[in-house]
Design a protein around this motif. Structure first.
Motif, PDB file in Angstrom:
ATOM      1  N   UNK A  93      16.994 103.210 -40.558  1.00 20.21           N
ATOM      2  CA  UNK A  93      16.948 102.097 -39.614  1.00 20.21           C
ATOM      3  C   UNK A  93      17.888 100.984 -40.071  1.00 20.21           C
ATOM      4  N   UNK A  94      17.814 100.686 -41.360  1.00 21.87           N
ATOM      5  CA  UNK A  94      18.667  99.657 -41.938  1.00 21.87           C
ATOM      6  C   UNK A  94      20.143  99.977 -41.703  1.00 21.87           C
ATOM      7  N   UNK A 126      12.569  92.285 -40.331  1.00 19.77           N
ATOM      8  CA  UNK A 126      12.930  91.166 -39.451  1.00 19.77           C
ATOM      9  C   UNK A 126      13.075  89.840 -40.197  1.00 19.77           C
ATOM     10  N   UNK A 143      21.519 102.000 -39.522  1.00 21.86           N
ATOM     11  CA  UNK A 143      21.860 101.969 -38.115  1.00 21.86           C
ATOM     12  C   UNK A 143      22.011 100.527 -37.620  1.00 21.86           C
ATOM     13  N   UNK A 144      21.126  99.674 -38.078  1.00 19.24           N
ATOM     14  CA  UNK A 144      21.203  98.265 -37.705  1.00 19.24           C
ATOM     15  C   UNK A 144      22.453  97.612 -38.253  1.00 19.24           C
ATOM     16  N   UNK A 145      22.753  97.914 -39.509  1.00 21.62           N
ATOM     17  CA  UNK A 145      23.946  97.338 -40.134  1.00 21.62           C
ATOM     18  C   UNK A 145      25.199  97.786 -39.397  1.00 21.62           C
ATOM     19  N   UNK A 146      25.214  99.044 -39.034  1.00 23.93           N
ATOM     20  CA  UNK A 146      26.345  99.583 -38.283  1.00 23.93           C
ATOM     21  C   UNK A 146      26.536  98.798 -36.978  1.00 23.93           C
ATOM     22  N   UNK A 147      25.430  98.524 -36.344  1.00 18.93           N
ATOM     23  CA  UNK A 147      25.480  97.772 -35.088  1.00 18.93           C
ATOM     24  C   UNK A 147      26.021  96.367 -35.304  1.00 18.93           C
ATOM     25  N   UNK A 148      25.561  95.731 -36.370  1.00 23.42           N
ATOM     26  CA  UNK A 148      25.999  94.368 -36.663  1.00 23.42           C
ATOM     27  C   UNK A 148      27.482  94.337 -37.035  1.00 23.42           C
ATOM     28  N   UNK A 149      27.921  95.361 -37.777  1.00 31.88           N
ATOM     29  CA  UNK A 149      29.301  95.345 -38.280  1.00 31.88           C
ATOM     30  C   UNK A 149      30.347  95.762 -37.251  1.00 31.88           C
ATOM     31  N   UNK A 200      15.472  92.002 -45.838  1.00 33.34           N
ATOM     32  CA  UNK A 200      16.657  92.831 -45.619  1.00 33.34           C
ATOM     33  C   UNK A 200      17.504  92.880 -46.884  1.00 33.34           C
ATOM     34  N   UNK A 222      15.471  87.913 -43.322  1.00 35.33           N
ATOM     35  CA  UNK A 222      16.690  88.045 -44.111  1.00 35.33           C
ATOM     36  C   UNK A 222      16.394  88.346 -45.577  1.00 35.33           C
TER      37      UNK A 222
END
Lengths: 96, 96
Positions: B85-86, B19, B88-94, B24, B21
């Motif tokens: 998790x990273x 959580x 999946x999160x990146x995919x969501x952001x992109x 990450x 930057x």
DNA sequence: TGAATAATTGAGCAGGTGTTCATATATTAT
DNA sequence: ATAATATATGAACACCTGCTCAATTATTCA
């Protein structure tokens, strides 16, 4: 995998949605069904004010959606992606 | 899905690992290869002290592993679950 | 040995977060 | 209208986080 500062911030913000036990528990209840603020407060044994404050944040992050009915406000999950993250995280915590 | 307070705390702690930057970005670099503290500091344009402080936290969470070679310490990811998790999160952001 | 390098550590501080408490708004009932 | 209920909101506060800075440890090199 190089990451721009912007994407790093966005990614961190996404994970911040689930980095608090109260929010995690709110999400966990909303996975099952729509719930009013007072029902959430009772289920979580938190004050309605505290729940409302958290819901505000979740609303601003577009993770949760509000539907007003009379003087109650019902909340549902707005973003299924977060549910996937939640499930994956839970899986990790449970069978490690 | 009812959640015990303990599991809610554990889940929140897991997401707390990602959580921020800086963390990450550290993870994003370590996905590709093992890196020393100074290499991370240079790549992230952070002080070595700041990087070291973050690595300490990641180490305590067992997300990162240290290997000492001479006076350098090389770090690698220890937990591939976090990479999922990273990603999946990146995919969501992109893409949405 | 002493100097240089790599990393760690602790203190201190600025900024952020989550709660409580009091108050405000909105809706319904009398 | 007034009262009661459901939620939202703002201020204040305590706690936590992540940084910098200075000092420390560990290792290598001359």
């Amino acid at each position: 995998m190089k990451l721009t500062e912007l994407k790093a911030i966005q990614l961190a913000a996404l994970f911040s949605a689930l980095n608090d036990a109260s929010r995690v528990r709110i999400i966990s209840l909303l996975i099952d069904c729509e719930m009013s603020v007072s029902a959430l407060a009772e289920g979580l044994k938190m004050s309605e004010s505290a729940v409302s404050h958290q819901l505000r944040g979740l609303r601003q992050m577009r993770l949760v959606r509000a539907r007003k009915e009379g003087r109650q406000v019902f909340y549902t999950l707005d973003d299924d992606h977060v549910v996937k993250l939640y499930s994956m995280g839970l899986d990790h915590v449970e069978h490690g």
